[in-house]
Design a protein around this motif. Structure first.
Motif, PDB file in Angstrom:
ATOM      1  N   GLY A 118       0.794  -1.218   0.000  1.00  0.00           N
ATOM      2  CA  GLY A 118       0.000   0.000   0.000  1.00  0.00           C
ATOM      3  C   GLY A 118       0.828   1.269   0.000  1.00  0.00           C
ATOM      4  N   ASP A 119       2.080   1.180   0.438  1.00  0.00           N
ATOM      5  CA  ASP A 119       2.957   2.353   0.419  1.00  0.00           C
ATOM      6  C   ASP A 119       3.688   2.505  -0.909  1.00  0.00           C
ATOM      7  OD1 ASP A 119       4.773   0.284   0.579  1.00  0.00           O
ATOM      8  OD2 ASP A 119       5.665   0.899   2.483  1.00  0.00           O
ATOM      9  N   GLY A 120       3.339   1.658  -1.897  1.00  0.00           N
ATOM     10  CA  GLY A 120       3.924   1.764  -3.219  1.00  0.00           C
ATOM     11  C   GLY A 120       5.185   0.953  -3.432  1.00  0.00           C
ATOM     12  N   VAL A 121       5.684   0.282  -2.388  1.00  0.00           N
ATOM     13  CA  VAL A 121       6.906  -0.515  -2.500  1.00  0.00           C
ATOM     14  C   VAL A 121       6.569  -1.888  -3.084  1.00  0.00           C
ATOM     15  CG1 VAL A 121       8.791  -1.600  -1.214  1.00  0.00           C
ATOM     16  CG2 VAL A 121       8.010   0.699  -0.586  1.00  0.00           C
ATOM     17  N   TRP A 122       7.349  -2.301  -4.077  1.00  0.00           N
ATOM     18  CA  TRP A 122       7.132  -3.629  -4.657  1.00  0.00           C
ATOM     19  C   TRP A 122       7.484  -4.709  -3.641  1.00  0.00           C
ATOM     20  CZ3 TRP A 122       4.226  -3.919  -8.713  1.00  0.00           C
ATOM     21  CH2 TRP A 122       4.148  -2.816  -9.578  1.00  0.00           C
ATOM     22  N   ALA A 123       6.645  -5.723  -3.576  1.00  0.00           N
ATOM     23  CA  ALA A 123       6.769  -6.747  -2.542  1.00  0.00           C
ATOM     24  C   ALA A 123       7.921  -7.701  -2.848  1.00  0.00           C
ATOM     25  CB  ALA A 123       5.464  -7.524  -2.409  1.00  0.00           C
ATOM     26  N   TYR A 124       8.455  -8.265  -1.778  1.00  0.00           N
ATOM     27  CA  TYR A 124       9.610  -9.165  -1.844  1.00  0.00           C
ATOM     28  C   TYR A 124       9.382 -10.305  -2.826  1.00  0.00           C
ATOM     29  CZ  TYR A 124      12.611 -13.028  -0.251  1.00  0.00           C
ATOM     30  OH  TYR A 124      13.473 -14.081  -0.196  1.00  0.00           O
ATOM     31  N   ASN A 125       8.251 -10.984  -2.735  1.00  0.00           N
ATOM     32  CA  ASN A 125       8.051 -12.182  -3.548  1.00  0.00           C
ATOM     33  C   ASN A 125       8.101 -11.881  -5.037  1.00  0.00           C
ATOM     34  OD1 ASN A 125       7.633 -14.460  -1.692  1.00  0.00           O
ATOM     35  ND2 ASN A 125       5.905 -13.276  -0.941  1.00  0.00           N
ATOM     36  N   LEU A 126       7.489 -10.797  -5.474  1.00  0.00           N
ATOM     37  CA  LEU A 126       7.538 -10.447  -6.887  1.00  0.00           C
ATOM     38  C   LEU A 126       8.939 -10.010  -7.296  1.00  0.00           C
ATOM     39  CD1 LEU A 126       6.047  -9.897  -9.594  1.00  0.00           C
ATOM     40  CD2 LEU A 126       5.765  -7.543  -8.805  1.00  0.00           C
ATOM     41  N   ALA A 127       9.555  -9.147  -6.501  1.00  0.00           N
ATOM     42  CA  ALA A 127      10.853  -8.579  -6.878  1.00  0.00           C
ATOM     43  C   ALA A 127      11.922  -9.652  -7.028  1.00  0.00           C
ATOM     44  CB  ALA A 127      11.285  -7.532  -5.853  1.00  0.00           C
ATOM     45  N   VAL A 128      11.993 -10.591  -6.075  1.00  0.00           N
ATOM     46  CA  VAL A 128      13.071 -11.585  -6.155  1.00  0.00           C
ATOM     47  C   VAL A 128      12.870 -12.536  -7.327  1.00  0.00           C
ATOM     48  CG1 VAL A 128      13.565 -11.448  -3.687  1.00  0.00           C
ATOM     49  CG2 VAL A 128      11.987 -13.193  -4.512  1.00  0.00           C
ATOM     50  N   VAL A 129      11.626 -12.840  -7.661  1.00  0.00           N
ATOM     51  CA  VAL A 129      11.369 -13.720  -8.795  1.00  0.00           C
ATOM     52  C   VAL A 129      11.786 -13.046 -10.105  1.00  0.00           C
ATOM     53  CG1 VAL A 129       9.500 -14.736 -10.171  1.00  0.00           C
ATOM     54  CG2 VAL A 129       9.578 -15.121  -7.707  1.00  0.00           C
TER      55      VAL A 129
ATOM     56  N   PRO B 152       7.241 -21.975  -2.383  1.00  0.00           N
ATOM     57  CA  PRO B 152       6.100 -22.316  -3.237  1.00  0.00           C
ATOM     58  C   PRO B 152       5.439 -21.092  -3.867  1.00  0.00           C
ATOM     59  CG  PRO B 152       6.062 -23.623  -1.230  1.00  0.00           C
ATOM     60  CD  PRO B 152       7.113 -22.585  -1.038  1.00  0.00           C
ATOM     61  N   ARG B 153       5.339 -19.996  -3.124  1.00  0.00           N
ATOM     62  CA  ARG B 153       4.753 -18.768  -3.693  1.00  0.00           C
ATOM     63  C   ARG B 153       5.598 -18.278  -4.864  1.00  0.00           C
ATOM     64  NH1 ARG B 153       4.990 -17.276   1.862  1.00  0.00           N
ATOM     65  NH2 ARG B 153       2.992 -17.552   2.935  1.00  0.00           N
ATOM     66  N   GLN B 154       6.912 -18.281  -4.660  1.00  0.00           N
ATOM     67  CA  GLN B 154       7.791 -17.772  -5.701  1.00  0.00           C
ATOM     68  C   GLN B 154       7.820 -18.704  -6.903  1.00  0.00           C
ATOM     69  OE1 GLN B 154      11.440 -16.976  -3.558  1.00  0.00           O
ATOM     70  NE2 GLN B 154      10.386 -15.542  -2.207  1.00  0.00           N
ATOM     71  N   ALA B 155       7.714 -20.004  -6.663  1.00  0.00           N
ATOM     72  CA  ALA B 155       7.651 -20.952  -7.775  1.00  0.00           C
ATOM     73  C   ALA B 155       6.392 -20.718  -8.615  1.00  0.00           C
ATOM     74  CB  ALA B 155       7.688 -22.383  -7.250  1.00  0.00           C
ATOM     75  N   LEU B 156       5.262 -20.430  -7.949  1.00  0.00           N
ATOM     76  CA  LEU B 156       4.033 -20.121  -8.682  1.00  0.00           C
ATOM     77  C   LEU B 156       4.217 -18.864  -9.529  1.00  0.00           C
ATOM     78  CD1 LEU B 156       1.016 -20.452  -9.328  1.00  0.00           C
ATOM     79  CD2 LEU B 156       0.532 -19.085  -7.277  1.00  0.00           C
ATOM     80  N   LEU B 157       4.832 -17.841  -8.956  1.00  0.00           N
ATOM     81  CA  LEU B 157       5.061 -16.616  -9.721  1.00  0.00           C
ATOM     82  C   LEU B 157       5.983 -16.885 -10.910  1.00  0.00           C
ATOM     83  CD1 LEU B 157       5.339 -13.910  -6.923  1.00  0.00           C
ATOM     84  CD2 LEU B 157       3.843 -13.798  -8.927  1.00  0.00           C
ATOM     85  N   CYS B 158       6.985 -17.734 -10.716  1.00  0.00           N
ATOM     86  CA  CYS B 158       7.836 -18.119 -11.846  1.00  0.00           C
ATOM     87  C   CYS B 158       6.996 -18.712 -12.970  1.00  0.00           C
ATOM     88  CB  CYS B 158       8.889 -19.135 -11.406  1.00  0.00           C
ATOM     89  SG  CYS B 158      10.237 -18.475 -10.420  1.00  0.00           S
ATOM     90  N   ASP B 159       6.111 -19.626 -12.615  1.00  0.00           N
ATOM     91  CA  ASP B 159       5.260 -20.267 -13.614  1.00  0.00           C
ATOM     92  C   ASP B 159       4.415 -19.224 -14.351  1.00  0.00           C
ATOM     93  OD1 ASP B 159       6.241 -22.724 -12.830  1.00  0.00           O
ATOM     94  OD2 ASP B 159       4.494 -23.232 -11.594  1.00  0.00           O
ATOM     95  N   LEU B 160       3.808 -18.322 -13.602  1.00  0.00           N
ATOM     96  CA  LEU B 160       2.912 -17.333 -14.197  1.00  0.00           C
ATOM     97  C   LEU B 160       3.655 -16.334 -15.072  1.00  0.00           C
ATOM     98  CD1 LEU B 160       0.561 -16.590 -11.154  1.00  0.00           C
ATOM     99  CD2 LEU B 160       0.040 -17.973 -13.183  1.00  0.00           C
ATOM    100  N   LEU B 161       4.910 -16.047 -14.722  1.00  0.00           N
ATOM    101  CA  LEU B 161       5.694 -15.077 -15.489  1.00  0.00           C
ATOM    102  C   LEU B 161       6.546 -15.737 -16.577  1.00  0.00           C
ATOM    103  CD1 LEU B 161       6.849 -12.807 -12.522  1.00  0.00           C
ATOM    104  CD2 LEU B 161       5.166 -12.228 -14.296  1.00  0.00           C
ATOM    105  N   GLY B 162       6.426 -17.044 -16.724  1.00  0.00           N
ATOM    106  CA  GLY B 162       7.184 -17.750 -17.751  1.00  0.00           C
ATOM    107  C   GLY B 162       8.661 -17.856 -17.449  1.00  0.00           C
ATOM    108  N   LEU B 163       9.007 -17.915 -16.156  1.00  0.00           N
ATOM    109  CA  LEU B 163      10.397 -18.000 -15.740  1.00  0.00           C
ATOM    110  C   LEU B 163      10.685 -19.395 -15.178  1.00  0.00           C
ATOM    111  CD1 LEU B 163      10.626 -14.572 -13.876  1.00  0.00           C
ATOM    112  CD2 LEU B 163      11.531 -15.114 -16.148  1.00  0.00           C
TER     113      LEU B 163
END
Length: 309
Positions: free
Chosen positions: A177-188, A210-221
């Protein structure tokens, strides 16, 4: 295409303690002994202590750790996180969240979700409800967070030390909410762009895999190979912290502490004399799976004084 790599990604919020340094050394050894490059990222999206990033890198260089490629600052990569989020949004996978921490803690849990998981309160609001919530936050000087709309299932991930990690994945925050990109998205996004296919870090972050692995899948990484290593604890069995005593490399070196000898012994290999010993003897199969207890020397009155870093 970048060469496969491991990495260390400290936050420059202050000087690293011996447990942080041990984890960074492990990441380096694991990368080098598996034929990978070793990359360094400064995760400076949140708290930053002036000069901390430079001191952290200098300490590792003094230990003989060499870094491949340029040093990456997350604060230089905001456009990359924005682009990733917009790509997810275009697929209908992002929504605004207006909840405070208190709102989330007091909300009933979703069925089959662990305690504390986000229950999806804002996921299916009408547009009029969203507009009302936006005005309410704006009146309080706040903005909505952005969350990933998941299927709320469990995602297994393989870990070299812990075996199969399985976690329920709630609608994780992508931008706070403060505009900072969250850890899970940024590291992926960072790991994908840096060619990092091996992530060695403390086991306190195992539930994030597991959260980061899901983001990898969704972002094609590609999903990296994970190894979550045991933490260093204080004599009370809690995570080692700077308040426990002299724990930074600088403080310990002033006392004649043998960093390499202690690191090698703590990992189950016996005392190392330096980085060459470590590279010659390190073998993940021989790595101790148990947390290490470190009893720090007491701080001197000068080190305990307010304002001392």
């Amino acid at each position: 295409m970048l060469a496969p790599a491991g990495r260390f990604a400290p936050s420059p919020s202050g000087d690293l303690h011996i447990g942080n340094v041990r984890t960074g050394i492990l990441a380096y050894l694991w990368a080098r002994t598996t034929g990978r490059h070793f990359r360094w990222r400064i995760e400076d999206l949140d708290r930053v202590s002036p000069g901390a990033a430079q001191r952290q890198l200098a300490e590792f260089e003094a230990l003989g750790v060499s870094v491949d490629g340029p040093i990456v600052l997350q604060s230089d990569r905001l456009a990359h996180y924005e682009a990733a989020c917009r790509g997810l949004e275009a697929r209908g996978l992002v929504y605004e969240c207006y909840c405070s921490r208190k709102d989330i803690q007091s909300a009933p849990s979703a069925p089959h979700a662990p305690p504390g998981a986000y229950p999806g309160t804002c996921r299916n609001l009408t547009e009029s409800e969203r507009e009302s919530a936006r005005r309410r936050l704006a009146d309080a000087g706040r903005a909505p967070a952005l969350r990933l709309a998941t299927d709320r299932s469990e995602r297994p991930v393989e870990d070299a030390l812990l075996g199969t990690l399985t976690a329920h994945i709630d609608d994780v925050v992508l931008r706070r909410g403060d505009g900072v990109w969250a850890y899970n998205l940024a590291v992926v996004v960072d790991d994908g762009d840096m060619g990092v296919d091996q992530v060695v870090r403390g086991d306190d972050l195992a539930s994030s895999a597991p959260r980061q692995a899901l983001l990898c899948d969704l972002l094609g990484l590609p999903v990296p190979a994970y190894a979550h290593v045991p933490l260093v604890l204080n004599p009370a069995g809690a995570r080692l912290a700077k308040r426990d005593g002299a724990v930074t490399v600088a403080q310990l070196t002033e006392r004649g502490f043998d960093v390499w000898g202690w690191v090698g012994t703590s990992l189950g290999f016996g005392p190392w004399r330096g980085i060459d010993d470590a590279l010659a003897e390190f073998d993940p199969a021989g790595l101790s799976r148990e947390p290490t207890v470190f009893d720090p020397p007491p701080l001197s009155p000068a080190e305990s004084a307010p304002g001392r870093r």
